[in-house]
Design a protein around this motif. Structure first.
Motif, short mmCIF file in Angstrom:
data_model
loop_
_atom_site.label_atom_id
_atom_site.label_comp_id
_atom_site.label_asym_id
_atom_site.label_seq_id
_atom_site.Cartn_x
_atom_site.Cartn_y
_atom_site.Cartn_z
N UNK A 42 -9.46 -3.71 -7.38
CA UNK A 42 -9.37 -4.79 -6.06
C UNK A 42 -8.32 -5.91 -6.31
N UNK A 43 -7.95 -6.24 -7.80
CA UNK A 43 -7.03 -7.37 -7.88
C UNK A 43 -5.74 -6.95 -7.27
N UNK A 44 -5.32 -5.47 -7.62
CA UNK A 44 -3.90 -5.17 -6.99
C UNK A 44 -4.02 -5.34 -5.63
N UNK A 45 -4.98 -4.98 -4.84
CA UNK A 45 -5.21 -4.76 -3.48
C UNK A 45 -5.13 -6.37 -2.76
N UNK A 46 -5.96 -7.06 -3.52
CA UNK A 46 -6.07 -8.69 -3.06
C UNK A 46 -4.74 -9.33 -3.27
N UNK A 47 -3.94 -9.01 -4.21
CA UNK A 47 -2.61 -9.75 -4.39
C UNK A 47 -1.48 -9.10 -3.49
N UNK A 48 -1.68 -8.03 -3.33
CA UNK A 48 -0.72 -7.32 -2.12
C UNK A 48 -1.15 -7.64 -0.82
N UNK A 49 -2.36 -8.02 -0.47
CA UNK A 49 -2.80 -8.60 0.78
C UNK A 49 -2.81 -9.71 1.01
N UNK A 50 -2.21 -10.60 -0.10
CA UNK A 50 -2.34 -11.85 0.23
C UNK A 50 -3.85 -12.64 0.28
#
Length: 284
Positions: A42-50
């Protein structure tokens, strides 16, 4: 959170995604990257999604994990660009309150005219040491941060020396509600109000108080400071906001001047402070 800040965070996220998809060894899935970094997916997707703000360590690890370590400086510059305006309390207070006070002291020291509005507390430039200590302790409890209270108080008291330098002008506005707020024991608040009454008439200070019953042209929203018409510093619960563009500075000055129209000064301000002081139960 400001729109500009969120847009910058999303732009950084898009750049991180580009780097993941253009990894020299072939595009990486978010799952593979998370495994390399030992992060939750989830951290990867949260960072990429702003949806989450990266730390400098996060960016360095990302650049290395996607095989492009030379991009770290670019990513760090992007982060610094928007964090110079939105300074999260979590990051700022990681080492305690003293470093934040030191940053303030630098900006105040280079200023000649300051315009302050506080609706909830007495402005830091006018606080007694005991009142300041109570404020720092309450925020340390709220944020769960290092308790460097004595050092922070000393830094804040040092800043007040500015008030006694020739050619300086502190233009302070306080809502009467701040004078009633028991953010410290009643006896400490009484001493703080006594100090404010003594401040009225100081050559370098113009202290205005907006009575609770005053007619208001705009609501008494969050506090802010304008330094030399070049920098605005405002506080929110998640961050301290620093704005240096002319449009923002002009906007905050307009708010300050509008609030000023509802304030009383001189003997009238002293009377408001004295009335609040007289109503305190210092034995409580």
């Amino acid at each position: 959170m400001s729109t500009d800040y969120q847009q910058a965070r999303e732009a950084l996220g898009m750049r991180l995604r580009e780097l993941r998809l253009s990894a020299p060894g072939g595009r990486l899935t978010g799952t593979v990257l998370a495994e390399r970094l030992s992060w939750p997916h989830s951290k990867v997707y949260k960072l990429e999604g702003g949806r989450q703000t990266a730390t400098s360590d996060d960016l360095r690890a990302w650049a290395e994990a996607v095989g492009q370590p030379d991009t770290f400086e670019e990513l760090a510059a992007r982060l610094q660009g928007f964090e110079s305006h939105i300074r999260s309390w979590r990051r700022q207070l990681a080492a305690g309150h003293r470093p934040v006070q030191d940053s303030w002291n630098i900006e105040v020291d280079r200023s000649r005219a300051i315009y302050a509005w506080e609706e909830a507390v007495v402005p830091g430039m006018l606080q007694t040491a005991d009142y300041a200590r109570a404020i720092f302790l309450r925020y340390a409890d709220l944020q769960g941060t290092v308790r460097d209270t004595d050092a922070a108080v000393r830094a804040r008291m040092q800043r007040q020396e500015w008030l006694y330098r020739p050619g300086r002008r502190f233009n302070a506005l306080i809502w009467e509600a701040a004078l009633h707020a028991l953010v410290c024991p009643p006896a400490m608040l009484a001493a703080q109000l006594d100090r404010l009454m003594g401040i009225v008439g100081l050559d370098t200070v113009e202290l205005g108080v907006i009575p609770l019953g005053a007619s208001l042209k705009i609501p008494t929203a969050n506090g802010f400071w304008v330094l030399d018409q070049r920098l605005v510093i405002a506080e929110d619960w998640h961050a301290e906001i620093w704005l240096d563009d002319a449009e923002s500075v002009d906007s905050y000055l307009k708010v300050w001047r509008t609030l000023r129209e509802s304030a009383v000064y001189g003997a009238d301000a002293q009377n408001v402070i004295h009335r609040v002081r007289r109503g305190l139960n210092v034995r409580a």
